[in-house]
Design a protein around this motif. Structure first.
Motif, PDB file in Angstrom:
ATOM      1  N   GLY A 173      30.579  32.328  62.684  1.00  0.00           N
ATOM      2  CA  GLY A 173      29.747  32.208  63.635  1.00  0.00           C
ATOM      3  C   GLY A 173      28.698  33.555  63.641  1.00  0.00           C
ATOM      4  N   VAL A 174      27.712  33.262  64.359  1.00  0.00           N
ATOM      5  CA  VAL A 174      26.939  34.552  64.237  1.00  0.00           C
ATOM      6  C   VAL A 174      27.365  35.455  65.380  1.00  0.00           C
ATOM      7  N   THR A 175      28.015  34.941  66.431  1.00  0.00           N
ATOM      8  CA  THR A 175      28.611  35.755  67.508  1.00  0.00           C
ATOM      9  C   THR A 175      29.953  35.053  68.091  1.00  0.00           C
ATOM     10  N   GLY A 176      30.830  35.725  68.724  1.00  0.00           N
ATOM     11  CA  GLY A 176      32.011  35.199  69.519  1.00  0.00           C
ATOM     12  C   GLY A 176      32.792  36.290  70.362  1.00  0.00           C
ATOM     13  N   LEU A 177      34.085  36.000  70.569  1.00  0.00           N
ATOM     14  CA  LEU A 177      34.614  36.926  71.703  1.00  0.00           C
ATOM     15  C   LEU A 177      34.859  38.199  70.836  1.00  0.00           C
ATOM     16  N   ALA A 178      34.999  38.539  69.564  1.00  0.00           N
ATOM     17  CA  ALA A 178      35.284  39.606  69.053  1.00  0.00           C
ATOM     18  C   ALA A 178      34.191  40.369  69.189  1.00  0.00           C
ATOM     19  N   GLN A 179      33.008  39.965  68.843  1.00  0.00           N
ATOM     20  CA  GLN A 179      31.723  40.618  68.593  1.00  0.00           C
ATOM     21  C   GLN A 179      31.383  41.246  70.190  1.00  0.00           C
ATOM     22  N   VAL A 180      31.487  40.391  71.036  1.00  0.00           N
ATOM     23  CA  VAL A 180      31.094  40.855  72.298  1.00  0.00           C
ATOM     24  C   VAL A 180      32.186  41.727  72.874  1.00  0.00           C
ATOM     25  N   SER A 181      33.552  41.770  72.466  1.00  0.00           N
ATOM     26  CA  SER A 181      34.341  42.804  72.847  1.00  0.00           C
ATOM     27  C   SER A 181      34.555  44.016  72.154  1.00  0.00           C
ATOM     28  N   ASN A 182      33.666  44.355  71.154  1.00  0.00           N
ATOM     29  CA  ASN A 182      33.405  45.405  70.300  1.00  0.00           C
ATOM     30  C   ASN A 182      34.662  45.343  69.236  1.00  0.00           C
ATOM     31  N   ILE A 183      34.970  44.401  68.760  1.00  0.00           N
ATOM     32  CA  ILE A 183      36.015  44.348  67.608  1.00  0.00           C
ATOM     33  C   ILE A 183      35.636  43.854  66.538  1.00  0.00           C
ATOM     34  N   ASP A 184      35.759  44.785  65.462  1.00  0.00           N
ATOM     35  CA  ASP A 184      35.144  44.335  64.223  1.00  0.00           C
ATOM     36  C   ASP A 184      36.011  44.300  62.932  1.00  0.00           C
ATOM     37  N   MET A 185      35.330  44.356  61.955  1.00  0.00           N
ATOM     38  CA  MET A 185      36.293  44.013  60.749  1.00  0.00           C
ATOM     39  C   MET A 185      37.061  45.249  60.310  1.00  0.00           C
ATOM     40  N   SER A 186      36.996  46.083  61.073  1.00  0.00           N
ATOM     41  CA  SER A 186      37.679  47.466  60.632  1.00  0.00           C
ATOM     42  C   SER A 186      39.045  47.320  61.181  1.00  0.00           C
ATOM     43  N   THR A 187      39.367  46.371  62.087  1.00  0.00           N
ATOM     44  CA  THR A 187      40.723  46.239  62.431  1.00  0.00           C
ATOM     45  C   THR A 187      41.191  44.694  62.323  1.00  0.00           C
ATOM     46  N   PRO A 188      41.599  44.413  60.999  1.00  0.00           N
ATOM     47  CA  PRO A 188      41.647  42.913  60.315  1.00  0.00           C
ATOM     48  C   PRO A 188      42.694  41.936  61.423  1.00  0.00           C
ATOM     49  N   ALA A 189      43.853  42.680  61.618  1.00  0.00           N
ATOM     50  CA  ALA A 189      44.837  41.808  62.320  1.00  0.00           C
ATOM     51  C   ALA A 189      44.414  41.524  63.738  1.00  0.00           C
ATOM     52  N   LEU A 190      43.771  42.520  64.498  1.00  0.00           N
ATOM     53  CA  LEU A 190      43.154  42.163  65.680  1.00  0.00           C
ATOM     54  C   LEU A 190      42.267  41.186  65.718  1.00  0.00           C
ATOM     55  N   LEU A 191      41.142  41.506  64.711  1.00  0.00           N
ATOM     56  CA  LEU A 191      40.069  40.661  64.641  1.00  0.00           C
ATOM     57  C   LEU A 191      40.582  39.090  64.307  1.00  0.00           C
ATOM     58  N   ALA A 192      41.446  38.967  63.618  1.00  0.00           N
ATOM     59  CA  ALA A 192      42.083  37.540  63.445  1.00  0.00           C
ATOM     60  C   ALA A 192      42.503  37.028  64.659  1.00  0.00           C
ATOM     61  N   LYS A 193      43.311  37.975  65.223  1.00  0.00           N
ATOM     62  CA  LYS A 193      44.114  37.326  66.512  1.00  0.00           C
ATOM     63  C   LYS A 193      42.921  36.965  67.589  1.00  0.00           C
ATOM     64  N   THR A 194      41.995  37.758  67.905  1.00  0.00           N
ATOM     65  CA  THR A 194      40.863  37.605  68.742  1.00  0.00           C
ATOM     66  C   THR A 194      40.128  35.913  68.213  1.00  0.00           C
ATOM     67  N   ASP A 195      39.887  36.087  66.897  1.00  0.00           N
ATOM     68  CA  ASP A 195      39.369  34.981  66.436  1.00  0.00           C
ATOM     69  C   ASP A 195      39.970  33.608  66.957  1.00  0.00           C
ATOM     70  N   ALA A 196      41.391  33.528  66.392  1.00  0.00           N
ATOM     71  CA  ALA A 196      42.229  32.570  66.931  1.00  0.00           C
ATOM     72  C   ALA A 196      42.259  32.358  68.308  1.00  0.00           C
ATOM     73  N   GLU A 197      42.192  33.202  69.084  1.00  0.00           N
ATOM     74  CA  GLU A 197      42.113  32.887  70.602  1.00  0.00           C
ATOM     75  C   GLU A 197      40.939  32.314  70.842  1.00  0.00           C
ATOM     76  N   MET A 198      39.812  32.794  70.448  1.00  0.00           N
ATOM     77  CA  MET A 198      38.571  32.034  70.799  1.00  0.00           C
ATOM     78  C   MET A 198      38.437  30.823  70.459  1.00  0.00           C
ATOM     79  N   ILE A 199      38.814  30.495  69.185  1.00  0.00           N
ATOM     80  CA  ILE A 199      38.745  29.217  68.616  1.00  0.00           C
ATOM     81  C   ILE A 199      39.702  28.258  69.398  1.00  0.00           C
ATOM     82  N   SER A 200      40.924  28.674  69.976  1.00  0.00           N
ATOM     83  CA  SER A 200      41.789  27.921  70.931  1.00  0.00           C
ATOM     84  C   SER A 200      41.184  27.461  72.059  1.00  0.00           C
ATOM     85  N   SER A 201      40.458  28.270  72.518  1.00  0.00           N
ATOM     86  CA  SER A 201      39.950  28.317  74.077  1.00  0.00           C
ATOM     87  C   SER A 201      38.179  27.814  74.140  1.00  0.00           C
ATOM     88  N   LEU A 202      37.849  27.621  72.946  1.00  0.00           N
ATOM     89  CA  LEU A 202      36.202  27.192  72.861  1.00  0.00           C
ATOM     90  C   LEU A 202      35.945  26.296  73.776  1.00  0.00           C
TER      91      LEU A 202
END
Length: 183
Positions: free
Chosen positions: A130-159
């Motif tokens: 996506g262009v944006t998502g939960l991680a982006q509006v929560s200031n989580i970026d690709m410098s924290t891969p595990a947290l980013l993946a977890k946040t992405d999965a959380e967003m997908i499951s509740s979208l």
């Protein structure tokens, strides 16, 4: 339903924002000589696609994730584009083509092994990036891969349609700082 919203909103965005896109292209042409930045990214089901953005960094900048690039590579116009998130507008074309969604996990580079592994384990690649998502509006970026993946999965499951519009609205009003860059 989300795909239909993506098609409608990206088409309307490209149509109504066309004059702004042209002005930004011209400004980018004077800034770097090459206003568009195209880069192969990891898409749905790990299929490659070419992401299109407005260029924010000098032409000779290495093709790495933003958090690995130096802030000295960002042009003054690029800083404006990043801060306003206008650098993302060309991705409406990726959305219209079906390579991306307006809301989803940000597409990574193929050399980001740690992030790819973490996302793979959580099934993140089953959806369009996506262009944006939960991680982006929560200031989580690709410098924290595990947290980013977890946040992405959380967003997908509740979208939902509601959260879809919420993430777009939060991005439009400036929530989230985008990918951090090395000082």
């Amino acid at each position: 339903m989300i795909r239909l919203l993506d098609i409608i909103l990206s088409f309307l965005g490209l149509f109504f924002l066309f004059p702004i896109l042209v002005l930004l292209m011209l400004a980018g042409l004077f800034d770097t000589g090459s206003p568009l930045f195209c880069q192969t990214r990891v898409g749905r089901n790990k299929k490659p696609f070419v992401l299109v953005k407005f260029r924010t960094m000098k032409l000779d900048t290495a093709s790495v994730a933003s958090h690995l690039a130096s802030s000295s590579s960002i042009t003054p116009f690029g800083r404006f584009l990043r801060k306003s998130k206008l650098d993302e507008l060309p991705q409406l074309w990726n959305v219209l083509k079906g390579e991306m969604s307006l809301v989803g996990p940000r597409p990574c580079l193929y050399n980001q092994d740690e992030l790819i592994d973490a996302r793979d384990q959580l099934g993140v690649f089953q959806v369009r990036p996506g262009v944006t998502g939960l991680a982006q509006v929560s200031n989580i970026d690709m410098s924290t891969p595990a947290l980013l993946a977890k946040t992405d999965a959380e967003m997908i499951s509740s979208l939902s349609v509601s959260s879809y519009f919420n993430y777009i609205l939060q991005t439009a009003i400036g929530k989230g700082a985008g990918d951090r860059v090395k000082p």
